[in-house]
Each structure stands twice: as C-alpha cells, then as structure tokens.
Design a protein around this motif. Structure first.
Motif, short mmCIF file in Angstrom:
data_model
loop_
_atom_site.label_atom_id
_atom_site.label_comp_id
_atom_site.label_asym_id
_atom_site.label_seq_id
_atom_site.Cartn_x
_atom_site.Cartn_y
_atom_site.Cartn_z
N VAL A 121 0.84 -1.20 0.00
CA VAL A 121 0.00 0.00 0.00
C VAL A 121 0.88 1.25 0.00
N LEU A 122 1.93 1.24 0.81
CA LEU A 122 2.82 2.40 0.88
C LEU A 122 3.57 2.61 -0.43
N GLU A 123 3.96 1.51 -1.10
CA GLU A 123 4.62 1.62 -2.40
C GLU A 123 3.66 2.19 -3.44
N PHE A 124 2.41 1.74 -3.42
CA PHE A 124 1.39 2.29 -4.33
C PHE A 124 1.21 3.78 -4.09
N GLN A 125 1.13 4.16 -2.83
CA GLN A 125 0.93 5.57 -2.48
C GLN A 125 2.12 6.41 -2.96
N GLU A 126 3.32 5.89 -2.84
CA GLU A 126 4.52 6.59 -3.29
C GLU A 126 4.51 6.76 -4.82
N ARG A 127 4.15 5.70 -5.55
CA ARG A 127 4.05 5.78 -7.02
C ARG A 127 3.00 6.81 -7.42
N ARG A 128 1.88 6.79 -6.73
CA ARG A 128 0.78 7.71 -7.02
C ARG A 128 1.23 9.17 -6.81
N GLU A 129 1.97 9.41 -5.73
CA GLU A 129 2.45 10.76 -5.44
C GLU A 129 3.49 11.20 -6.48
N ARG A 130 4.37 10.29 -6.91
CA ARG A 130 5.36 10.64 -7.94
C ARG A 130 4.66 11.02 -9.24
N ARG A 131 3.61 10.28 -9.61
CA ARG A 131 2.86 10.61 -10.83
C ARG A 131 2.19 11.98 -10.69
N ARG A 132 1.62 12.24 -9.51
CA ARG A 132 0.96 13.52 -9.28
C ARG A 132 1.95 14.68 -9.40
#
Length: 149
Positions: A121-132
């Motif tokens: 979940v934390l890795e997904f959140q980090e990827r999502r933030e990088r894309r944002r």
C-alpha cells in the motif's frame, strides 16, 4: 472468528500544542541526530538504536506539523476496507485497484476475501504521489512556456 481491525489496534498519537513544540525541537535537531538516550523513571538510561532514532525524528516531524502519527509494522496485512481508510479511497475503488494489479494482494485460503500488505500500500501511495508531482511539473512547464494544448 471475526477479525479485529488492524488500524483500530494500531498505536495512534494525536499531538497537543505542547507536543508540537517539543516535537519541533527534535525535528530541527533531526538532521544531526544519530544517537539518543532514553531516561527511564528509575533513572536508568538506555541508548536508542539508529533505527529507533530515525522513527523518533520522523514522528517528531509529523507531530510538529500537527499531524497524527500511526505506528504499524510494514508487513501487517490489511483488508481492502482498511486500505481504503488508509488511502482515503472507497473500498470498491480499492477492489478495482486490486483487480487491476495496481496494488498486489492475495486471497485467503478457501475464501473470497483478500489481504494486502501495508508495504505494498505504501509503495502504491509513493508511485501515485510521484505521478501527481510529474503531472504538476508538466502542467507548470506548459503554462510557463505558454504552449497551446
């Protein structure tokens, strides 16, 4: 047997104004802080390991900004509802993310239920933030260059 909520049992700390001030002091010293001593009520002193000091400094940074801090092990398993609560998403949307493979999950044996590791979940959140952040930079570059789109 019903499963109790992992998030409900996690240690959660909400800062008071006094906490924020003290946490700010620790946070400011954080860059230079690699060792810390914990003094017990008995007067005994314990040296904290580097990993505990890192947790203390990271938590102090969040508390000093007025954010609550929740302590969970990264290998804990969450339900899709708990993942939604953690990410601020609905459970059905989380299920779609799981179905699409955006967040790895595994099915419980002989069950239709799934669990998700917190680290995923934390890795997904980090990827999502990088894309944002990347989308924001592109939009700013286009706006600065006054390009039509």
């Amino acid at each position: 047997m019903a499963r109790s909520s992992v998030l409900g049992e996690a240690t959660r700390v909400e800062p008071t104004s006094d906490d924020r001030d003290r946490a700010a002091e620790i946070s400011r010293a954080g860059a230079e802080l690699s060792q810390a001593i914990l003094r017990l009520p008995s007067g005994e002193e314990l040296a904290l390991s580097e990993s505990l000091v890192a947790v203390l400094v990271a938590s102090a940074g969040q508390l000093s900004q007025g954010h609550g801090v929740t302590v969970l092990a990264t290998d804990v398993c969450l339900t899709p509802a708990e993942v939604g609560e953690l990410l601020g998403l609905s459970r059905p949307f989380v299920v779609r993310l799981l179905d699409a493979g955006e967040i790895p999950s595994e099915r419980l044996p002989d069950s239709k239920h799934r669990v998700v590791r917190l680290v995923d979940v934390l890795e997904f959140q980090e990827r999502r933030e990088r894309r944002r952040v990347g989308r924001r930079r592109i939009a700013e570059a286009v706006q600065a260059a006054d390009l039509p789109y």
